[in-house]
Design an enzyme around this catalytic site. Sequence first.
Site, PDB file in Angstrom:
ATOM      1  N   HIS A 163       0.841  -1.196   0.000  1.00 21.29           N
ATOM      2  CA  HIS A 163       0.000   0.000   0.000  1.00 21.29           C
ATOM      3  C   HIS A 163       0.872   1.241   0.000  1.00 21.29           C
ATOM      4  CE1 HIS A 163       0.597   1.408   4.206  1.00 21.29           C
ATOM      5  NE2 HIS A 163       0.829   0.137   4.449  1.00 21.29           N
ATOM      6  N   CYS A 164       0.311   2.356  -0.481  1.00 25.45           N
ATOM      7  CA  CYS A 164       0.972   3.657  -0.389  1.00 25.45           C
ATOM      8  C   CYS A 164       0.146   4.504   0.577  1.00 25.45           C
ATOM      9  CB  CYS A 164       1.108   4.309  -1.762  1.00 25.45           C
ATOM     10  SG  CYS A 164      -0.454   4.527  -2.620  1.00 25.45           S
ATOM     11  N   ALA A 165       0.186   5.810   0.450  1.00 22.48           N
ATOM     12  CA  ALA A 165      -0.486   6.670   1.422  1.00 22.48           C
ATOM     13  C   ALA A 165      -2.007   6.527   1.393  1.00 22.48           C
ATOM     14  CB  ALA A 165      -0.108   8.128   1.165  1.00 22.48           C
ATOM     15  N   THR A 166      -2.563   6.251   0.201  1.00 25.19           N
ATOM     16  CA  THR A 166      -4.025   6.213   0.089  1.00 25.19           C
ATOM     17  C   THR A 166      -4.563   4.971  -0.618  1.00 25.19           C
ATOM     18  OG1 THR A 166      -3.943   7.434  -2.008  1.00 25.19           O
ATOM     19  CG2 THR A 166      -4.189   8.737   0.015  1.00 25.19           C
ATOM     20  N   ARG A 167      -3.679   4.169  -1.253  1.00 25.16           N
ATOM     21  CA  ARG A 167      -4.162   3.097  -2.114  1.00 25.16           C
ATOM     22  C   ARG A 167      -3.613   1.723  -1.733  1.00 25.16           C
ATOM     23  NH1 ARG A 167      -1.789   5.587  -7.254  1.00 25.16           N
ATOM     24  NH2 ARG A 167      -0.720   6.831  -5.693  1.00 25.16           N
TER      25      ARG A 167
END
EC number: 2.7.1.211
Length: 483
Positions: free
Chosen positions: A25-29
Site C-alpha cells: 500500500h501507499c499513502a491512500t491506495r
Amino acid sequence: MNYKETAQELLQALGGKENVSAATHCATRLRLVLHDESKVDQEKLDNMEAVKGTFSTGGQYQVILGAGIVNNVHKEFSKMVGLSEMSTQDVKNAGAKKLNALQRFVKMLSDIFVPIIPAIVAGGLLMGINNLLTAEDLFIKGESLVSANPGIADLAALINTFSNAAFVFLPILIGFSATQRFGGNAYLGAALAMIMVHPDLLNGWGYGGAVVSGEIPVWNIFGYEIEKVGYQGSVLPVLAASFILAKVETYLRRVIPSALDNLLTPLFTIFITGILTFTFVGPITRNAGHLLSDGLIWLYDTTGFLGAAVLGLAYAPIVITGMHHSFIAVETQLLADIARTGGTFIFVIAAMSNVAQGAATLAVLSTTKDKKMKSIASASGISALLGITEPAMFGVNLKLRYPFIGAIIGAAIASAFVTIFKVKAVALGAAGLPGVIAIIPDVLIYFIIGMAISFAIAFSITWVLAKKEMKKTDIVENQKNIA
C-alpha cells in the site's frame, strides 16, 4: 470501520486469495498484482463504502481507500492472503512482468525521471521566481522589480544561480538514476556524468557557435581527434552512456577475478565508457536530442492550436494508460534546451487537462444525490485542480463516463486557446492551479484565462450531461413503478 470485515469483503470482490500474487500500500491506495483481473467483481467494489475508486495501471490493480484507512485494511488483507510484508518496489517489479514491451519502456523512463523530478521542480520554480523579479512591465510599466528596486538585484542573481544548477548539472542527476535503474553502480554513473560536464570541456551550450567559427577544441590521441565538448543540460547522451556503463560494469564483474574486482572494474568501466561516450555515443545522441527538440518545436509551430486541441483531448486518455510518464523525458529535454525551445508546452496542456478533470468532478458534486459520490467528488475534485487527477478520474469521471467527456472537451478547447498565445512553462511541477509560478511571465495572463476556460467548459458540459442522465434515470424509475 471494521478493518477485518472490509479486508474480507475486498478479498471476495477481488476473486479470492488465489487471485492475489502481490500486495502493498501507499499513502491512500491498496496496490495489488492480480493473476486475472477479469475475476474482479467491479460492481461489488463500487458499492463498498470504504472504496473511493479503483484503477489498473502498470500491471497493478489499485484500490483507493484513503489515508489512515489503507494501512489498517492492508494489515488484515495481508494476513488473509498469506503474503509477507512487501515494499512498493517489490509490487512494482511483480506488476512489470505483466507489461508489454512499450509499457516496460515507459515504466523504465518513469523509474529514471520520477526520482529526479523534485530537483528539476525546485530549479524550475526558482527560475520562475527569477523571471517574476526580472520581467519588465509585469508589475511596473516599463520596468522590472529589480530595475525599480536595485537593492534586490543580488537576490535575483543568487536565485538565478540556484535555479540554473539543476539544469547545468542535469546529466549527474540522470547518470545516477539511470545507471541505478540499468543495474550498474549509481556512483559510477554519477562520476561518468561529472566527466561529461567537466569545466575543462567546451560548454555544451557554446557548441553551436564553436561549430560555426571552427574553433572546437580536441584531444589528439595518436592522430585521432576527439572533440572536447561538454554535455551540460543534455538528456539522451547521458541516458545512452549510463546504459553502456551498466552493461560494461556487469560484464567486467563477471570476467575480472574477485581479488581485483574493486580495483580494476571501476577503472576500466569509467575509461571504456568515457571513450565510447566522447567518440560515438555522445555526438550521435546529442544530435538526436536536438532533432527531438526541433521536431517538437516544428510540430508545435506547424499544427498550432489544432494540434494542441488534439493533445488536450488525448492527454487524459494517455494518463489512463500510464504513458504520460514518458513525457517527463521529453519535457526535461525541452527545459534543458530552453534557450532554443523557450520552454515546455506539454506542461501547459497537462495543466489544462487536470483543471478540466477537477471541474468535471466538482460538477458531479453539485448535481449528484449519492452521498458516497459526493464525498469522493469533493476531495478528488480539489485534488485534480491542484494537479493530482487519478482519484477524480478513476473514482468519479470514468465511472460515470459523462464527466470524462466534459473534461476532455474542456481540455481540448483550453489547450487550443493557450497555444494561440504561445504559452510555455519554464519548470515542471504541479500541473494545475499551482502551475502559475512555472509559466513565462509575459504570457501568464493567458495561462490563467486558459484555466478559467477549461474549468468553465468542463463544468458546464458535465452539468448539462448530468441533468440529462438524471432525467433518464427518473423516466426508467417511473416506468418500473408503473409496471
